[in-house]
Design a protein around this motif. Structure first.
Motif, PDB file in Angstrom:
ATOM      1  N   HIS A 163     -34.179 -21.665 -22.227  1.00  0.00           N
ATOM      2  CA  HIS A 163     -32.808 -21.654 -22.760  1.00  0.00           C
ATOM      3  C   HIS A 163     -32.762 -20.958 -24.109  1.00  0.00           C
ATOM      4  O   HIS A 163     -31.703 -20.902 -24.732  1.00  0.00           O
ATOM      5  N   ASN A 164     -33.902 -20.425 -24.554  1.00  0.00           N
ATOM      6  CA  ASN A 164     -34.023 -19.894 -25.906  1.00  0.00           C
ATOM      7  C   ASN A 164     -33.870 -18.372 -25.975  1.00  0.00           C
ATOM      8  O   ASN A 164     -34.010 -17.782 -27.045  1.00  0.00           O
ATOM      9  N   PHE A 165     -33.566 -17.749 -24.838  1.00  0.00           N
ATOM     10  CA  PHE A 165     -33.361 -16.301 -24.814  1.00  0.00           C
ATOM     11  C   PHE A 165     -31.900 -15.969 -25.128  1.00  0.00           C
ATOM     12  O   PHE A 165     -30.988 -16.760 -24.842  1.00  0.00           O
ATOM     13  N   ASN A 166     -31.682 -14.818 -25.692  1.00  0.00           N
ATOM     14  CA  ASN A 166     -30.351 -14.433 -26.170  1.00  0.00           C
ATOM     15  C   ASN A 166     -29.509 -13.872 -25.028  1.00  0.00           C
ATOM     16  O   ASN A 166     -29.333 -12.661 -24.877  1.00  0.00           O
ATOM     17  N   ALA A 167     -28.974 -14.764 -24.230  1.00  0.00           N
ATOM     18  CA  ALA A 167     -28.113 -14.391 -23.112  1.00  0.00           C
ATOM     19  C   ALA A 167     -27.067 -15.490 -22.933  1.00  0.00           C
ATOM     20  O   ALA A 167     -27.411 -16.618 -22.591  1.00  0.00           O
ATOM     21  N   GLY A 168     -25.814 -15.169 -23.211  1.00  0.00           N
ATOM     22  CA  GLY A 168     -24.754 -16.170 -23.108  1.00  0.00           C
ATOM     23  C   GLY A 168     -24.924 -17.292 -24.108  1.00  0.00           C
ATOM     24  O   GLY A 168     -24.667 -18.457 -23.782  1.00  0.00           O
ATOM     25  N   TRP A 169     -25.320 -16.961 -25.326  1.00  0.00           N
ATOM     26  CA  TRP A 169     -25.657 -17.973 -26.328  1.00  0.00           C
ATOM     27  C   TRP A 169     -24.475 -18.893 -26.635  1.00  0.00           C
ATOM     28  O   TRP A 169     -24.624 -20.119 -26.690  1.00  0.00           O
ATOM     29  N   GLN A 170     -23.307 -18.336 -26.833  1.00  0.00           N
ATOM     30  CA  GLN A 170     -22.132 -19.159 -27.155  1.00  0.00           C
ATOM     31  C   GLN A 170     -21.701 -20.007 -25.968  1.00  0.00           C
ATOM     32  O   GLN A 170     -21.330 -21.181 -26.131  1.00  0.00           O
ATOM     33  N   GLU A 171     -21.749 -19.426 -24.790  1.00  0.00           N
ATOM     34  CA  GLU A 171     -21.408 -20.205 -23.595  1.00  0.00           C
ATOM     35  C   GLU A 171     -22.372 -21.374 -23.416  1.00  0.00           C
ATOM     36  O   GLU A 171     -21.953 -22.484 -23.036  1.00  0.00           O
ATOM     37  N   MET A 172     -23.632 -21.127 -23.714  1.00  0.00           N
ATOM     38  CA  MET A 172     -24.621 -22.190 -23.590  1.00  0.00           C
ATOM     39  C   MET A 172     -24.387 -23.297 -24.609  1.00  0.00           C
ATOM     40  O   MET A 172     -24.597 -24.475 -24.322  1.00  0.00           O
ATOM     41  N   GLN A 173     -23.930 -22.921 -25.809  1.00  0.00           N
ATOM     42  CA  GLN A 173     -23.645 -23.930 -26.821  1.00  0.00           C
ATOM     43  C   GLN A 173     -22.528 -24.862 -26.350  1.00  0.00           C
ATOM     44  O   GLN A 173     -22.620 -26.085 -26.522  1.00  0.00           O
ATOM     45  N   ALA A 174     -21.490 -24.292 -25.751  1.00  0.00           N
ATOM     46  CA  ALA A 174     -20.388 -25.117 -25.245  1.00  0.00           C
ATOM     47  C   ALA A 174     -20.881 -26.065 -24.152  1.00  0.00           C
ATOM     48  O   ALA A 174     -20.507 -27.250 -24.122  1.00  0.00           O
ATOM     49  N   ASP A 182     -27.458 -30.817 -27.182  1.00  0.00           N
ATOM     50  CA  ASP A 182     -27.309 -29.967 -28.363  1.00  0.00           C
ATOM     51  C   ASP A 182     -28.265 -30.345 -29.485  1.00  0.00           C
ATOM     52  O   ASP A 182     -28.041 -30.013 -30.647  1.00  0.00           O
ATOM     53  N   ARG A 183     -29.342 -31.041 -29.145  1.00  0.00           N
ATOM     54  CA  ARG A 183     -30.372 -31.347 -30.144  1.00  0.00           C
ATOM     55  C   ARG A 183     -31.736 -31.373 -29.464  1.00  0.00           C
ATOM     56  O   ARG A 183     -31.843 -31.497 -28.242  1.00  0.00           O
ATOM     57  N   ALA A 184     -32.773 -31.219 -30.277  1.00  0.00           N
ATOM     58  CA  ALA A 184     -34.132 -31.124 -29.748  1.00  0.00           C
ATOM     59  C   ALA A 184     -34.494 -32.355 -28.931  1.00  0.00           C
ATOM     60  O   ALA A 184     -34.127 -33.489 -29.267  1.00  0.00           O
ATOM     61  N   GLY A 185     -35.217 -32.129 -27.862  1.00  0.00           N
ATOM     62  CA  GLY A 185     -35.619 -33.228 -26.993  1.00  0.00           C
ATOM     63  C   GLY A 185     -36.505 -32.741 -25.873  1.00  0.00           C
ATOM     64  O   GLY A 185     -37.099 -31.662 -25.939  1.00  0.00           O
ATOM     65  N   ALA A 186     -36.567 -33.518 -24.817  1.00  0.00           N
ATOM     66  CA  ALA A 186     -37.509 -33.254 -23.724  1.00  0.00           C
ATOM     67  C   ALA A 186     -37.139 -32.034 -22.898  1.00  0.00           C
ATOM     68  O   ALA A 186     -38.012 -31.377 -22.330  1.00  0.00           O
ATOM     69  N   SER A 193     -31.536 -20.902 -32.825  1.00  0.00           N
ATOM     70  CA  SER A 193     -31.129 -19.501 -32.717  1.00  0.00           C
ATOM     71  C   SER A 193     -31.910 -18.846 -31.594  1.00  0.00           C
ATOM     72  O   SER A 193     -32.978 -19.333 -31.197  1.00  0.00           O
ATOM     73  N   PRO A 194     -31.420 -17.720 -31.053  1.00  0.00           N
ATOM     74  CA  PRO A 194     -32.167 -17.028 -30.000  1.00  0.00           C
ATOM     75  C   PRO A 194     -33.544 -16.589 -30.488  1.00  0.00           C
ATOM     76  O   PRO A 194     -33.701 -16.133 -31.625  1.00  0.00           O
ATOM     77  N   GLU A 195     -34.529 -16.753 -29.619  1.00  0.00           N
ATOM     78  CA  GLU A 195     -35.913 -16.371 -29.921  1.00  0.00           C
ATOM     79  C   GLU A 195     -36.457 -17.093 -31.153  1.00  0.00           C
ATOM     80  O   GLU A 195     -37.305 -16.567 -31.880  1.00  0.00           O
ATOM     81  N   ALA A 259     -28.267 -24.001 -16.425  1.00  0.00           N
ATOM     82  CA  ALA A 259     -29.205 -22.963 -15.991  1.00  0.00           C
ATOM     83  C   ALA A 259     -28.551 -21.592 -15.856  1.00  0.00           C
ATOM     84  O   ALA A 259     -29.226 -20.614 -15.519  1.00  0.00           O
ATOM     85  N   SER A 260     -27.257 -21.507 -16.151  1.00  0.00           N
ATOM     86  CA  SER A 260     -26.524 -20.258 -15.950  1.00  0.00           C
ATOM     87  C   SER A 260     -26.724 -19.245 -17.065  1.00  0.00           C
ATOM     88  O   SER A 260     -26.356 -18.079 -16.919  1.00  0.00           O
ATOM     89  N   HIS A 261     -27.260 -19.680 -18.204  1.00  0.00           N
ATOM     90  CA  HIS A 261     -27.418 -18.795 -19.356  1.00  0.00           C
ATOM     91  C   HIS A 261     -28.745 -19.089 -20.050  1.00  0.00           C
ATOM     92  O   HIS A 261     -29.366 -20.132 -19.850  1.00  0.00           O
ATOM     93  N   GLY A 262     -29.158 -18.160 -20.902  1.00  0.00           N
ATOM     94  CA  GLY A 262     -30.290 -18.389 -21.798  1.00  0.00           C
ATOM     95  C   GLY A 262     -31.660 -18.207 -21.213  1.00  0.00           C
ATOM     96  O   GLY A 262     -32.659 -18.385 -21.914  1.00  0.00           O
ATOM     97  N   GLY A 263     -31.740 -17.850 -19.921  1.00  0.00           N
ATOM     98  CA  GLY A 263     -33.040 -17.708 -19.280  1.00  0.00           C
ATOM     99  C   GLY A 263     -33.654 -16.336 -19.502  1.00  0.00           C
ATOM    100  O   GLY A 263     -32.997 -15.382 -19.929  1.00  0.00           O
ATOM    101  N   PHE A 264     -34.929 -16.237 -19.167  1.00  0.00           N
ATOM    102  CA  PHE A 264     -35.652 -14.982 -19.359  1.00  0.00           C
ATOM    103  C   PHE A 264     -35.038 -13.849 -18.557  1.00  0.00           C
ATOM    104  O   PHE A 264     -34.773 -12.766 -19.082  1.00  0.00           O
ATOM    105  N   LYS A 265     -34.809 -14.065 -17.255  1.00  0.00           N
ATOM    106  CA  LYS A 265     -34.264 -12.968 -16.448  1.00  0.00           C
ATOM    107  C   LYS A 265     -32.862 -12.614 -16.900  1.00  0.00           C
ATOM    108  O   LYS A 265     -32.465 -11.435 -16.833  1.00  0.00           O
TER     109      LYS A 265
END
Length: 310
Positions: A163-174, A182-186, A193-195, A259-265
């Motif tokens: 989820h840490n890749f820069n793809a749909g970053w704002q959509e992923m935040q929502a 929206d906080r660190a965890g399992a 931030s991206p990357e 899973a719709s945003h933020g992935g490597f592919k």
């Protein structure tokens, strides 16, 4: 040329970081055209080994392909699949053999394959050995469920690498705020931030350096193939995904929710406008039982080989 049979190196076993490093070293020792390298280091300083396959040194390299795995801690079985694939391709290339009916030496002419078996070694160590494997982050990991079997997917500081890749970053935040991720965890936290994570940067740096023709990311589970992301998805991606699906019986579809945003592919398609694929191996609940490794690999063997060559 006489072909000497050798015991396979990659077998069904719990693939922690030490096992993966050992297999990388052993494979390079057996196959001289396979070179080991380090893509970077994890948050806790573990080396991120890659294997670079260049079967023909006397031909210029026209295309490069990357296959990467174990982005998620509980999905360490995918690392074994990458290494088994690498071993079978190397064995066929050395012996002038065919694999799944494909003459490997001829198919790999002018092509270089990079295998990145374990993107998230800190997470895998936590998943297999508990919070004690998290070093300076042990207290944090323990307090966020790191000792609960089957829970931990993130890296050592609770960032989900895929989820840490820069793809749909704002959509992923929502989506994260809506779902409480929206906080660190399992699992499923995208990071500040991206990357932001060294593991993520190791993957993106490789892509920027090598300019891959396409990339393949292995995850588990669901027996699904994801192939598109946004307006920059190349038109040939659908056809390639359908071929991969036909070879394996896997379903060609789209991810939903977080899973719709933020992935490597997703990032690779957005950044390079080239094909990228996520393949979800197997069925069941992560971590998939190691007893199922051989059957899972057998079902996807042809598909994984095609994913290197199409």
């Amino acid at each position: 040329m006489d072909i000497v049979w050798q015991e396979p190196l990659v077998r069904a076993q719990r693939a922690d970081y030490g096992v993966v490093r050992g297999l990388c070293t052993a494979l390079c020792a057996r196959y001289p055209f396979l070179r080991g390298a380090i893509a970077g280091h994890s948050l806790l300083g573990r080396e991120l080994p890659i294997l670079v396959l260049t079967p023909s040194s006397d031909e210029p390299i026209g295309e490069r392909v990357l296959v990467a795995a174990a982005f998620h801690a509980q999905e360490w079985l995918t690392a074994l699949c990458v290494l088994r694939l690498c071993e079978e391709v190397c064995r066929a290339a050395r012996g002038g053999l065919s694999l799944c009916g494909i003459p490997i030496g001829r198919a790999l002419r002018g092509r270089q394959i990079l295998f990145f078996p374990m993107v998230n070694p800190d997470g895998v160590e936590i998943a297999l050995h508990g919070s004690a494997a998290a070093g300076e982050y042990a207290d944090f990991v323990r307090s966020h469920g790191g000792d609960t079997h089957g829970l931990w997917q993130a890296n050592a500081r609770g960032v989900d690498i895929n989820h840490n890749f820069n793809a749909g970053w704002q959509e992923m935040q929502a989506l994260a705020e809506k779902s409480g991720k929206d906080r660190a965890g399992a699992r499923q936290y995208r990071g500040d931030s991206p990357e932001s994570e060294p593991e993520t940067r190791a993957v993106t740096d490789l892509c920027r350096l090598y300019g891959f023709r396409h990339v393949v990311a292995l995850h588990s589970q669901g027996e699904e193939i994801y192939w598109q992301y946004g307006e920059h998805t190349p038109p040939q991606s659908r056809m390639i995904a359908q071929v991969l699906g036909a070879a394996s019986g896997y379903t060609v579809t789209d991810p939903t929710g977080m899973a719709s945003h933020g992935g490597f592919k997703d990032w690779f398609i957005s950044c390079f406008h080239r094909p990228g694929f996520t393949i979800e191996l197997g069925h069941g609940v992560n971590p998939l039982p190691i007893e199922e490794f051989d059957s899972i690999y057998k079902k996807v063997r042809e598909m994984l080989l095609l994913s290197l060559l199409l």
